[in-house]
Design a protein around this motif. Structure first.
Motif, mmCIF file in Angstrom:
data_model
loop_
_atom_site.group_PDB
_atom_site.id
_atom_site.type_symbol
_atom_site.label_atom_id
_atom_site.label_comp_id
_atom_site.label_asym_id
_atom_site.label_seq_id
_atom_site.Cartn_x
_atom_site.Cartn_y
_atom_site.Cartn_z
ATOM 1 N N GLY A 181 0.646 -1.446 0.202
ATOM 2 C CA GLY A 181 0.136 -0.060 -0.020
ATOM 3 C C GLY A 181 0.849 1.398 -0.166
ATOM 4 N N LEU A 182 1.709 1.058 -0.346
ATOM 5 C CA LEU A 182 2.867 2.369 -0.193
ATOM 6 C C LEU A 182 2.569 3.302 -0.792
ATOM 7 C CD1 LEU A 182 5.190 3.584 0.372
ATOM 8 C CD2 LEU A 182 6.875 3.003 -0.650
ATOM 9 N N TYR A 183 2.019 1.935 -2.716
ATOM 10 C CA TYR A 183 1.881 2.982 -3.881
ATOM 11 C C TYR A 183 0.452 2.616 -3.935
ATOM 12 C CZ TYR A 183 7.009 3.287 -4.606
ATOM 13 O OH TYR A 183 8.004 3.225 -4.380
ATOM 14 N N THR A 184 -0.269 3.850 -4.994
ATOM 15 C CA THR A 184 -0.843 3.035 -4.793
ATOM 16 C C THR A 184 -2.482 2.269 -5.577
ATOM 17 O OG1 THR A 184 -1.459 4.288 -7.759
ATOM 18 C CG2 THR A 184 -1.682 5.867 -5.306
ATOM 19 N N ASP A 185 -3.461 1.911 -5.363
ATOM 20 C CA ASP A 185 -4.007 0.845 -5.494
ATOM 21 C C ASP A 185 -4.435 0.713 -7.465
ATOM 22 O OD1 ASP A 185 -6.605 1.808 -5.842
ATOM 23 O OD2 ASP A 185 -7.083 0.837 -4.082
ATOM 24 N N PHE A 186 -5.053 -0.497 -7.738
ATOM 25 C CA PHE A 186 -5.786 -0.418 -9.131
ATOM 26 C C PHE A 186 -6.591 0.673 -9.777
ATOM 27 C CE2 PHE A 186 -7.074 -2.954 -12.696
ATOM 28 C CZ PHE A 186 -6.288 -4.302 -13.156
ATOM 29 N N TRP A 187 -7.006 0.856 -8.936
ATOM 30 C CA TRP A 187 -8.309 1.860 -9.597
ATOM 31 C C TRP A 187 -7.609 2.796 -9.537
ATOM 32 C CZ3 TRP A 187 -12.405 5.963 -8.679
ATOM 33 C CH2 TRP A 187 -12.233 6.078 -7.745
ATOM 34 N N TRP A 188 -6.924 3.639 -8.590
ATOM 35 C CA TRP A 188 -6.824 5.100 -7.726
ATOM 36 C C TRP A 188 -5.747 5.105 -9.429
ATOM 37 C CZ3 TRP A 188 -5.646 6.872 -2.346
ATOM 38 C CH2 TRP A 188 -6.699 6.377 -1.845
ATOM 39 N N GLU A 189 -4.767 4.121 -9.817
ATOM 40 C CA GLU A 189 -4.189 4.670 -10.635
ATOM 41 C C GLU A 189 -4.374 5.186 -11.769
ATOM 42 O OE1 GLU A 189 0.600 5.088 -11.081
ATOM 43 O OE2 GLU A 189 -0.567 5.449 -9.303
ATOM 44 N N ALA A 190 -5.283 4.008 -12.285
ATOM 45 C CA ALA A 190 -5.644 4.108 -13.744
ATOM 46 C C ALA A 190 -6.492 5.383 -13.270
ATOM 47 C CB ALA A 190 -7.113 3.769 -14.327
ATOM 48 N N GLN A 191 -7.015 6.768 -12.587
ATOM 49 C CA GLN A 191 -7.669 8.351 -12.110
ATOM 50 C C GLN A 191 -6.611 9.191 -12.441
ATOM 51 O OE1 GLN A 191 -11.041 8.155 -12.252
ATOM 52 N NE2 GLN A 191 -10.340 5.731 -12.381
ATOM 53 N N LEU A 192 -5.281 8.508 -11.609
ATOM 54 C CA LEU A 192 -4.147 9.208 -11.844
ATOM 55 C C LEU A 192 -3.380 9.342 -12.650
ATOM 56 C CD1 LEU A 192 -2.894 8.889 -8.491
ATOM 57 C CD2 LEU A 192 -4.309 10.164 -8.919
ATOM 58 N N ASP A 216 3.113 7.606 -20.862
ATOM 59 C CA ASP A 216 3.927 5.831 -20.832
ATOM 60 C C ASP A 216 4.533 5.650 -19.651
ATOM 61 O OD1 ASP A 216 3.433 6.580 -23.543
ATOM 62 O OD2 ASP A 216 5.660 7.609 -24.405
ATOM 63 N N ASP A 217 4.932 6.301 -19.153
ATOM 64 C CA ASP A 217 5.835 5.668 -17.898
ATOM 65 C C ASP A 217 5.017 5.469 -16.509
ATOM 66 O OD1 ASP A 217 8.152 6.791 -18.947
ATOM 67 O OD2 ASP A 217 8.469 9.003 -17.505
ATOM 68 N N VAL A 218 3.852 6.138 -16.871
ATOM 69 C CA VAL A 218 3.230 5.525 -15.816
ATOM 70 C C VAL A 218 2.350 4.329 -16.100
ATOM 71 C CG1 VAL A 218 0.519 5.934 -14.174
ATOM 72 C CG2 VAL A 218 1.736 7.738 -15.170
ATOM 73 N N TYR A 219 2.077 3.785 -17.535
ATOM 74 C CA TYR A 219 1.534 2.785 -17.566
ATOM 75 C C TYR A 219 2.741 2.196 -17.638
ATOM 76 C CZ TYR A 219 -0.561 -0.382 -21.301
ATOM 77 O OH TYR A 219 -0.976 -2.247 -21.589
ATOM 78 N N ALA A 220 3.517 2.386 -17.763
ATOM 79 C CA ALA A 220 4.466 1.010 -17.963
ATOM 80 C C ALA A 220 5.198 0.622 -16.610
ATOM 81 C CB ALA A 220 6.000 1.421 -18.575
ATOM 82 N N GLY A 221 5.040 1.591 -15.347
ATOM 83 C CA GLY A 221 4.876 1.479 -13.961
ATOM 84 C C GLY A 221 4.424 0.892 -13.902
ATOM 85 N N PHE A 222 3.170 0.688 -14.509
ATOM 86 C CA PHE A 222 1.204 -0.073 -14.032
ATOM 87 C C PHE A 222 2.164 -1.538 -13.511
ATOM 88 C CE2 PHE A 222 -2.438 -1.918 -14.393
ATOM 89 C CZ PHE A 222 -2.983 -1.596 -12.720
ATOM 90 N N ASN A 231 -14.544 -5.689 -11.673
ATOM 91 C CA ASN A 231 -14.820 -5.177 -12.956
ATOM 92 C C ASN A 231 -14.414 -4.042 -12.960
ATOM 93 O OD1 ASN A 231 -15.281 -7.493 -14.591
ATOM 94 N ND2 ASN A 231 -16.613 -7.889 -13.415
ATOM 95 N N ASP A 232 -15.147 -3.370 -12.104
ATOM 96 C CA ASP A 232 -14.874 -1.677 -12.506
ATOM 97 C C ASP A 232 -13.169 -1.176 -12.634
ATOM 98 O OD1 ASP A 232 -15.002 -2.017 -9.633
ATOM 99 O OD2 ASP A 232 -15.156 -0.024 -8.899
ATOM 100 N N ASP A 233 -12.451 -2.193 -11.774
ATOM 101 C CA ASP A 233 -11.358 -1.560 -11.243
ATOM 102 C C ASP A 233 -11.007 -2.098 -13.276
ATOM 103 O OD1 ASP A 233 -12.056 -0.951 -8.705
ATOM 104 O OD2 ASP A 233 -10.073 -2.495 -8.277
ATOM 105 N N LEU A 234 -11.027 -2.773 -13.554
ATOM 106 C CA LEU A 234 -10.549 -3.251 -14.689
ATOM 107 C C LEU A 234 -11.132 -1.985 -16.401
ATOM 108 C CD1 LEU A 234 -10.902 -7.582 -15.157
ATOM 109 C CD2 LEU A 234 -8.790 -6.110 -14.579
ATOM 110 N N GLY A 235 -12.255 -1.706 -15.432
ATOM 111 C CA GLY A 235 -12.694 -1.539 -16.184
ATOM 112 C C GLY A 235 -12.398 0.369 -16.303
ATOM 113 N N TRP A 236 -12.390 0.826 -15.457
ATOM 114 C CA TRP A 236 -11.133 2.575 -15.328
ATOM 115 C C TRP A 236 -10.019 2.110 -16.088
ATOM 116 C CZ3 TRP A 236 -14.413 5.840 -13.822
ATOM 117 C CH2 TRP A 236 -15.341 5.389 -12.895
ATOM 118 N N TRP A 237 -9.143 0.934 -16.156
ATOM 119 C CA TRP A 237 -8.269 0.880 -16.848
ATOM 120 C C TRP A 237 -8.712 0.649 -18.390
ATOM 121 C CZ3 TRP A 237 -2.948 2.070 -16.402
ATOM 122 C CH2 TRP A 237 -2.691 2.286 -15.273
ATOM 123 N N ALA A 238 -9.782 0.361 -18.619
ATOM 124 C CA ALA A 238 -10.422 -0.051 -19.940
ATOM 125 C C ALA A 238 -10.922 1.214 -20.481
ATOM 126 C CB ALA A 238 -11.635 -1.026 -20.448
#
Length: 506
Positions: free
Chosen positions: A71-82, A103-109, A121-128
Motif C-alpha cells: 500500500g505504499l503505492y496506489t491501488d488498481f483503480w486509483w492509479e487509473a485515475q491518476l 507512457d511512464d505511468v502505464y509502464a510502472g503499472f 470489474n469496475d477496477d478493470l473498467g477504469w483502465w479500459a
C-alpha cells in the motif's frame, strides 16, 4: 473499489422537493493555478524511479493500503485515475514531460500488475476507459489493444439477470452497479469511435439503456441492484459523472437528442442536490475522496463538447474554491472544497480531484474569495454519529439528519461568506418528541449553550429556529452543533448576513 460501501452510510436519497437553485455568476481562476497544482502534485506523489504514484503525501503506509509494496503505492483503480490526471495535464499544456509520463505511468503499472488480475470489474473498467483515452491522445496501438482486451474481459460478466448489465465482481455475483456499467458504456463508445466496429456502439447503447431503466429516475442516478432486485439508492457524485459522460458520448456518436437530455437531467440534479452551498459536497477520503473528479469531468464534457455552458460557472467557482482552500506548504487540496485542507497527510486520489479540475476547467482570469449561496443542507454537511432519513414528507434537499439524541453526536457546517459581521442562522428542523436544545459553536467558540428547538408536535411537521447576530469572518467559517437535550431531526441551515452574496457577484 473496496471502500465504496462504507462511504454510503452518510449519503442519502430522497424525492425532489427543492427547486433548482439559480446559476451563480462566473468567478475566476488563472492558468498559473493549474500549473502550480500539477507541479505540487507530481513533486509530492510521483516516484520517477518506480514510475508510480505514492498513496499518501508523506510517502508512508496508512489506511487504504491495497496497492504495491503493502500500500505504499496506489491501488488498481486509483492509479487509473491518476493516469487520467496526467492526460489532463498533457492535453492542457502539450508538455513533453507529461507526454512521457503518460507512457511512464502505464509502464510502472504493468510492472506492478503484469497479469492485470483484479476481482472487481469496475477496477478493470477504469483502465479500459483510460486506455481508450490514452489511444485517442497518443495513437499508440498498445493502449487501444489493452482497452479492447480489458473490455472483453468485463463484458464476459454481462448477462440477463436484472434485465441486463455487468456484474460488479468476478468471484461473487452480488450486485450490478453504475460504477461498473456507466464507465463500460463510455469505454465501448470510445472503442466504437476508434475502430468503427458497430458491436461496440450496440453494447454501449444497451448498457446505457439498462442503467437508465434500472438505476436512475428523472436524472437522479442511484447506485446498484442486489439480491432479488433490490434497488440501493446511495448518492455518489461519480455515479452522476460517469452517467453524464456516457450519455454525452452516445449523443456525440449517434446524434440522438435524447442522450443529451439524459445528461442534462443528471447534471441538473447533481449540481442542485449534492452541493454544500453550491460547492460540490465532500464524500470523505479513501475511494470517496476522488469521486468529485469524475463528476467534474462529466460536467466539463457537456460544456466543452456539447455547448452546455450553463454549467461553466459552477465548474469555475468550484475550481477556484478548491484551490483557495489548499492552505498548505505543499499546495495540496483536501477532501472538502468548502474548508481548508487538513495539515495531516493527504491521499493521492483525494488531492488529484482538485488538480484534475484545474487542468480541465476553462480558466477565466483571476482567483479570489468564493462566497457560497447560503443554503446548507444538513445531509450534505459533516455528521458524527448521526444517520440520514428521507421518509418524512416536506423536507428540503435529499433528506435530513435523524436519530440525534446521544452525547458525542455532532454536525459541522463548513461555510464561506462574502463579508465579515453579524449573520443570521436559521435552522429548519422537526422536534416530534418535545422541546430540544443544541450547543452551537462558531470557529470553536460557543455562541449558544442551549439553542432552543421548540416542539413541532410531530416528525413530519417542520419549523425554524433562529440564532441572530452571530459574528462570522469574511470567507471560511465552521459552524458546529453538539448534543444538548432530546431528539432532533435537522433539515437545513440558511445563512444570511449584512452583505448579500448576489451583491458580491458570487
Amino acid at each position: 473499489m473496496r471502500s465504496r460501501l462504507a462511504a454510503a452510510c452518510v449519503l442519502l436519497s430522497a424525492a425532489l422537493v427543492q427547486p433548482v437553485l439559480p446559476a451563480q455568476a462566473a468567478v475566476r481562476h488563472v492558468p498559473a493555478d493549474a500549473d502550480a497544482a500539477m507541479r505540487a502534485f507530481v513533486a509530492t506523489f510521483w516516484d520517477p524511479a518506480k514510475k508510480y504514484f505514492y498513496t499518501n503525501s508523506d510517502r508512508r503506509i496508512h489506511e487504504h493500503a491495497h496497492g504495491p509494496e503493502n500500500g505504499l503505492y496506489t491501488d488498481f483503480w486509483w492509479e487509473a485515475q491518476l493516469w487520467e490526471l496526467v492526460m489532463d495535464a498533457y492535453e492542457r499544456t502539450r508538455s513533453a514531460e507529461y507526454r512521457r509520463m503518460i507512457d511512464d505511468v502505464y509502464a510502472g503499472f504493468v510492472a506492478a500488475y503484469p497479469e492485470w488480475e483484479n476481482d472487481f470489474n469496475d477496477d478493470l473498467g477504469w483502465w479500459a476507459l483510460a486506455g481508450a483515452r490514452a489511444y485517442e491522445i497518443t495513437r499508440d496501438a498498445r493502449y487501444l489493444n489493452r482497452s479492447r482486451e480489458l473490455f472483453d474481459r468485463i463484458w464476459a460478466f454481462h448477462d440477463s439477470t436484472y434485465g441486463g448489465g455487468i456484474w460488479w465482481r468476478r468471484s461473487v455475483r452480488d450486485q450490478k452497479n453504475v460504477a461498473t456499467n456507466a464507465p463500460a458504456a463510455l469505454t465501448a463508445t470510445k472503442l466504437y469511435a476508434a475502430t468503427g466496429e458497430a458491436s461496440y456502439l450496440e453494447r454501449a447503447r444497451g448498457l446505457f439503456a439498462w442503467i437508465k431503466a434500472n438505476l436512475q429516475e428523472n436524472g437522479h442516478v442511484y447506485d446498484h441492484l442486489e439480491g432479488s432486485g433490490t434497488l440501493v439508492k446511495w448518492d455518489f457524485s461519480y455515479n452522476f459523472g460517469t452517467y453524464i459522460s456516457a450519455a454525452a458520448a452516445l449523443h456525440k456518436a449517434t446524434g440522438a437528442a435524447s442522450y443529451l437530455a439524459d445528461a442534462r437531467a443528471a447534471a441538473d440534479w447533481v449540481t442542485t442536490y449534492l452541493t454544500n452551498g453550491g460547492t460540490v459536497m465532500q464524500e470523505g477520503v479513501n475511494d470517496g475522496g476522488g469521486f468529485k473528479a469524475r463528476l467534474i469531468r462529466g460536467l466539463n464534457t457537456l460544456v466543452k463538447e456539447h455547448g452546455q455552458r450553463r454549467y461553466l460557472p459552477f465548474l469555475q467557482r468550484n475550481a477556484t474554491q478548491a484551490w483557495q482552500h489548499r492552505r498548505r506548504p505543499d499546495n495540496l487540496v483536501g477532501p472538502d472544497w468548502s474548508a481548508p485542507a487538513p495539515s495531516t497527510y493527504l491521499q493521492s486520489l483525494t488531492a488529484a480531484a482538485a488538480v484534475s479540475t484545474l487542468q480541465i476547467v476553462q480558466p477565466d482570469g483571476n482567483a479570489g474569495l468564493q462566497p457560497e449561496n447560503g443554503v446548507y443542507e444538513a445531509e450534505n454537511a459533516v455528521p458524527v454519529g448521526i444517520g440520514g432519513e428521507s421518509s418524512q414528507p416536506g423536507h428540503s434537499g435529499r433528506g435530513y439528519l435523524a436519530g440525534w439524541n446521544s452525547s458525542g453526536q455532532t454536525l459541522t457546517f463548513h461555510v464561506n461568506v462574502a463579508s465579515a459581521g453579524a449573520h443570521k442562522l436559521t435552522f429548519r428542523y422537526a422536534a416530534g418528541a418535545g422541546d430540544a436544545t443544541r450547543r452551537v459553536l462558531v470557529n470553536g467558540a460557543q455562541v449558544a449553550a442551549g439553542q432552543p428547538f421548540p416542539s413541532t408536535g410531530g416528525w413530519g411537521t417542520w419549523s425554524t429556529a433562529v440564532l441572530d447576530g452571530v459574528t462570522l469572518a469574511r470567507g471560511y467559517n465552521m459552524i458546529r452543533l453538539e448534543m444538548g437535550s432530546n431528539f432532533l431531526n435537522l433539515d437545513r441551515l440558511d445563512l444570511s448576513g449584512p452583505v448579500s452574496c448576489a451583491s458580491q457577484g458570487c
